[in-house]
Design a protein around this motif. Structure first.
Motif, PDB file in Angstrom:
ATOM      1  N   ASP A  22       0.758  -1.446  -0.035  1.00 43.21           N
ATOM      2  CA  ASP A  22      -0.030  -0.096  -0.174  1.00 43.21           C
ATOM      3  C   ASP A  22       0.995   1.195  -0.083  1.00 43.21           C
ATOM      4  OD1 ASP A  22      -2.298  -1.648   0.167  1.00 43.21           O
ATOM      5  OD2 ASP A  22      -2.290  -1.634   2.326  1.00 43.21           O
ATOM      6  N   TYR A  23       0.430   2.071  -0.784  1.00 43.62           N
ATOM      7  CA  TYR A  23       1.270   3.493  -0.876  1.00 43.62           C
ATOM      8  C   TYR A  23       0.805   4.627  -0.592  1.00 43.62           C
ATOM      9  CZ  TYR A  23       4.293   0.360  -4.359  1.00 43.62           C
ATOM     10  OH  TYR A  23       4.910  -0.614  -4.752  1.00 43.62           O
ATOM     11  N   TYR A  24       1.481   5.260   0.371  1.00 41.47           N
ATOM     12  CA  TYR A  24       0.546   6.524   1.033  1.00 41.47           C
ATOM     13  C   TYR A  24       1.702   7.611   0.803  1.00 41.47           C
ATOM     14  CZ  TYR A  24      -1.883   3.107   3.861  1.00 41.47           C
ATOM     15  OH  TYR A  24      -2.802   2.184   4.255  1.00 41.47           O
ATOM     16  N   LYS A  25       1.229   8.975   1.012  1.00 44.28           N
ATOM     17  CA  LYS A  25       1.828  10.223   0.991  1.00 44.28           C
ATOM     18  C   LYS A  25       1.487  10.641   2.452  1.00 44.28           C
ATOM     19  CE  LYS A  25       3.029  12.275  -2.006  1.00 44.28           C
ATOM     20  NZ  LYS A  25       4.338  12.122  -2.649  1.00 44.28           N
ATOM     21  N   LEU A  26       2.553  10.968   3.335  1.00 45.25           N
ATOM     22  CA  LEU A  26       2.459  11.318   4.511  1.00 45.25           C
ATOM     23  C   LEU A  26       2.714  12.949   4.676  1.00 45.25           C
ATOM     24  CD1 LEU A  26       4.267   8.429   6.326  1.00 45.25           C
ATOM     25  CD2 LEU A  26       2.043   8.462   5.583  1.00 45.25           C
ATOM     26  N   TYR A  27       2.173  13.585   5.723  1.00 47.87           N
ATOM     27  CA  TYR A  27       2.474  14.827   5.967  1.00 47.87           C
ATOM     28  C   TYR A  27       2.579  15.378   7.503  1.00 47.87           C
ATOM     29  CZ  TYR A  27       1.842  19.872   6.500  1.00 47.87           C
ATOM     30  OH  TYR A  27       1.796  21.407   6.859  1.00 47.87           O
ATOM     31  N   ARG A  28       3.687  15.716   7.615  1.00 53.01           N
ATOM     32  CA  ARG A  28       3.988  16.154   9.288  1.00 53.01           C
ATOM     33  C   ARG A  28       4.309  17.591   9.432  1.00 53.01           C
ATOM     34  NH1 ARG A  28       1.763  12.073   8.944  1.00 53.01           N
ATOM     35  NH2 ARG A  28       2.130  10.030   9.958  1.00 53.01           N
ATOM     36  N   SER A  29       3.892  18.059  10.540  1.00 53.29           N
ATOM     37  CA  SER A  29       4.117  19.524  10.693  1.00 53.29           C
ATOM     38  C   SER A  29       4.487  19.715  12.274  1.00 53.29           C
ATOM     39  CB  SER A  29       3.082  20.503  10.392  1.00 53.29           C
ATOM     40  OG  SER A  29       3.504  21.802  10.522  1.00 53.29           O
ATOM     41  N   GLY A  30       5.218  20.202  12.612  1.00 52.61           N
ATOM     42  CA  GLY A  30       5.729  20.658  14.017  1.00 52.61           C
ATOM     43  C   GLY A  30       6.578  21.682  14.555  1.00 52.61           C
ATOM     44  N   THR A  31       6.386  22.004  15.932  1.00 48.79           N
ATOM     45  CA  THR A  31       7.524  23.034  16.230  1.00 48.79           C
ATOM     46  C   THR A  31       8.171  22.645  17.282  1.00 48.79           C
ATOM     47  OG1 THR A  31       5.856  23.845  17.622  1.00 48.79           O
ATOM     48  CG2 THR A  31       5.584  24.907  15.660  1.00 48.79           C
ATOM     49  N   ALA A  32       9.342  23.571  17.567  1.00 48.27           N
ATOM     50  CA  ALA A  32      10.035  23.195  18.847  1.00 48.27           C
ATOM     51  C   ALA A  32      10.975  24.702  19.113  1.00 48.27           C
ATOM     52  CB  ALA A  32      11.152  22.216  18.567  1.00 48.27           C
ATOM     53  N   GLU A  33      11.382  24.558  20.493  1.00 43.02           N
ATOM     54  CA  GLU A  33      12.115  25.700  20.574  1.00 43.02           C
ATOM     55  C   GLU A  33      13.612  25.336  21.220  1.00 43.02           C
ATOM     56  OE1 GLU A  33      10.289  28.401  23.389  1.00 43.02           O
ATOM     57  OE2 GLU A  33       8.327  28.564  22.277  1.00 43.02           O
ATOM     58  N   PHE A  34      14.593  25.801  20.906  1.00 39.82           N
ATOM     59  CA  PHE A  34      15.950  25.322  21.263  1.00 39.82           C
ATOM     60  C   PHE A  34      16.736  26.705  21.797  1.00 39.82           C
ATOM     61  CE2 PHE A  34      14.488  23.058  17.607  1.00 39.82           C
ATOM     62  CZ  PHE A  34      15.091  21.694  17.875  1.00 39.82           C
ATOM     63  N   GLU A  35      17.517  26.278  22.902  1.00 34.53           N
ATOM     64  CA  GLU A  35      18.427  27.344  23.524  1.00 34.53           C
ATOM     65  C   GLU A  35      19.715  26.908  23.813  1.00 34.53           C
ATOM     66  OE1 GLU A  35      16.319  28.527  27.114  1.00 34.53           O
ATOM     67  OE2 GLU A  35      16.428  26.505  28.115  1.00 34.53           O
ATOM     68  N   ASN A  36      20.769  27.606  24.030  1.00 38.33           N
ATOM     69  CA  ASN A  36      22.141  27.383  24.078  1.00 38.33           C
ATOM     70  C   ASN A  36      22.553  26.099  23.183  1.00 38.33           C
ATOM     71  OD1 ASN A  36      22.231  29.409  26.242  1.00 38.33           O
ATOM     72  ND2 ASN A  36      21.198  27.813  27.670  1.00 38.33           N
ATOM     73  N   ILE A  37      22.469  26.464  21.926  1.00 40.41           N
ATOM     74  CA  ILE A  37      22.894  25.397  20.959  1.00 40.41           C
ATOM     75  C   ILE A  37      24.578  25.715  20.974  1.00 40.41           C
ATOM     76  CG2 ILE A  37      23.147  24.297  18.839  1.00 40.41           C
ATOM     77  CD1 ILE A  37      20.129  25.011  18.651  1.00 40.41           C
ATOM     78  N   PRO A  38      25.593  25.029  21.284  1.00 35.23           N
ATOM     79  CA  PRO A  38      26.967  25.895  21.527  1.00 35.23           C
ATOM     80  C   PRO A  38      27.702  25.556  20.024  1.00 35.23           C
ATOM     81  CG  PRO A  38      26.867  23.533  22.420  1.00 35.23           C
ATOM     82  CD  PRO A  38      25.545  23.830  22.075  1.00 35.23           C
ATOM     83  N   VAL A  39      28.149  26.529  19.454  1.00 35.52           N
ATOM     84  CA  VAL A  39      29.395  26.519  18.315  1.00 35.52           C
ATOM     85  C   VAL A  39      30.770  27.010  18.785  1.00 35.52           C
ATOM     86  CG1 VAL A  39      29.571  26.666  15.988  1.00 35.52           C
ATOM     87  CG2 VAL A  39      27.355  26.179  16.754  1.00 35.52           C
ATOM     88  N   ASP A  40      31.682  26.134  18.795  1.00 31.15           N
ATOM     89  CA  ASP A  40      32.930  26.523  19.171  1.00 31.15           C
ATOM     90  C   ASP A  40      33.302  27.831  18.242  1.00 31.15           C
ATOM     91  OD1 ASP A  40      35.235  25.363  17.521  1.00 31.15           O
ATOM     92  OD2 ASP A  40      33.780  23.949  17.812  1.00 31.15           O
TER      93      ASP A  40
END
Length: 426
Positions: free
Chosen positions: A193-211
């Motif tokens: 069986d073949y399907y098309k899926l759709y997903r939507s979402g949100t998130a919040e991020f803090e203090n992602i470190p990059v040297d």
């Protein structure tokens, strides 16, 4: 007058036409039929997932140190070119990156002040004992390394980091399949069986470190994450007493893409985890947008260890808060050879004695298994790995799926004679 919408077949890309007899959209190319409402909704979610990804960050420049602060000094390494700063009262100073002992003290000027700093929690003696404890747990490094290696120097270094905060939202479409099988007295059947899926979402991020240092290798700095940000305090130069601090030479603009990749990966992984009920899922279109992006400048505590073993130097880094140590140890050729020989013998015995496989195939399978075992053993001596996402920096409870839709498209059933399968297996 409304514009006529032309739809394409999700299976082959052919043009869909309405069949009055079937009351469905029909594809002459592959013969599949679709509900008109399903194709309309699929087209709408595809348009949403094809929206151009957008990454918005604020413009940011840190403050400079006050030239009235005479307690700090600049140090230049003539060997590797590192430019660092630290307590002006430091005596003999060793370069934390290459171990050079002829580091040159210079005039302190033009450095930028971090917004906050995480002070060292571990002392130098803790760093040394922590390294020994980590080495003792490594099964496939030379036994002599644990006893003969000498720690040439241990330097407490504040490494500059850009810290990124943002909100993120994503829209992704997938092609999915669900496979089922059954049989009767004559045939084996497979329905896909073949399907098309759709997903939507949100998130919040803090203090992602990059040297923010060219000399601090990204892989090492990434591997000693995470730091405990609850211990962060407003910067004060008194925390540098007895330690060195690197100056940033990688701009915010040059660091943003690393933060983007980690957030993008986290959003894509979060949404894909909601599709596990299918046999296979592949991403078709993905749109990720950031908002409210903020940047700050910080110093993180890192112990840099240079270890000498049989005339070769090995570099290790340790989180100055929790003692997490990373580095690439030497691999013991003798231990790995012995393990490989055991793996080869066991695999060969199982292949020939238990499974009854021919000698040629048994030798090939044993050789492949031996190679896999050897590679895994060597990898166990390598601690330096790079996090692929920003999952650990997502705010608690902020990650959520906002929309989840699954559209059934069409089915395909195949069959094969059971007797035919048995003959093939002989």
């Amino acid at each position: 007058m409304d514009e006529i919408q032309n739809y394409k077949c999700p299976c082959c890309g052919g043009v869909l036409v309405f069949s009055g007899a079937k009351q469905k959209l029909h594809c002459d190319s592959c013969g599949n039929d679709y509900e008109a409402e399903t194709i309309k909704l699929v087209t709408e979610v595809e348009a949403q997932a094809q929206t151009q990804s957008r990454y918005e960050w604020e413009s940011y420049t840190p403050r400079k140190f006050s030239m009235d602060d005479t307690s700090l000094a600049a140090y230049e390494c003539p060997s590797c070119g590192a430019s660092i700063q630290g307590d002006g009262s430091l005596g003999a100073t060793i370069c934390p990156y290459c171990g050079n002992t002829t580091i040159i003290k210079d005039k302190f000027e033009g450095a930028y002040m971090p917004d906050y700093i995480i002070p060292f929690r571990l002392e130098k003696k803790d760093a040394m004992s922590g390294f020994r404890a980590s080495a003792a747990k490594k099964m496939f490094i030379p036994k002599a390394f644990k006893s003969e290696s000498k720690i040439k120097d241990v330097t407490g270094l504040y490494v500059p980091f850009w810290m990124f905060d943002c909100g993120a939202e994503a829209d992704i479409t997938y092609n999915a399949e669900r496979v089922s099988t059954w049989c009767d007295s004559k045939y084996n059947y497979t329905r896909t069986d073949y399907y098309k899926l759709y997903r939507s979402g949100t998130a919040e991020f803090e203090n992602i470190p990059v040297d923010a240092s060219l000399k601090a290798e990204d892989a090492y700095m990434d591997a000693i994450e995470p730091f405990d940000y609850s211990a962060a305090v407003k910067f004060d130069s008194s925390y540098l007493s007895g330690y060195l601090a690197d100056k940033y030479d990688v701009s915010v603009e040059d660091s943003i893409e690393r933060a983007n990749r980690r957030v993008r990966s986290s959003m894509e992984n979060m949404l894909k985890r909601d599709t596990t009920s299918y046999s296979s899922v592949t991403t078709q279109n993905s749109s990720v947008r950031f908002s409210g992006g903020k940047v700050r400048y910080a110093f993180m505590p890192v112990w840099m260890l240079n270890v000498k073993y049989r005339e070769k130097n090995y570099k290790f880094a340790m989180n100055g808060q929790n003692g997490k140590s990373v580095g690439n140890y030497p691999a013991s050729k003798g231990k790995i050879a012995l393990l490989s020989a055991i793996a080869f013998a066991i695999t060969l015995a199982i292949a020939m004695g238990v499974c009854g496989i021919s000698i040629g195939w048994s030798l090939l399978i044993s050789a492949i298994m031996t190679s896999i075992v050897a590679v895994l053993a060597i990898q166990s001596t390598r601690d330096v790995t790079t996090p692929a996402n920003a999952d650990m920096y997502a705010k608690t409870g902020s990650s959520r799926i906002t929309k989840s839709e699954d559209f059934f498209l069409y089915s395909n059933v195949t069959r094969s004679a059971r007797a035919e399968i048995k003959n093939k297996g002989r």
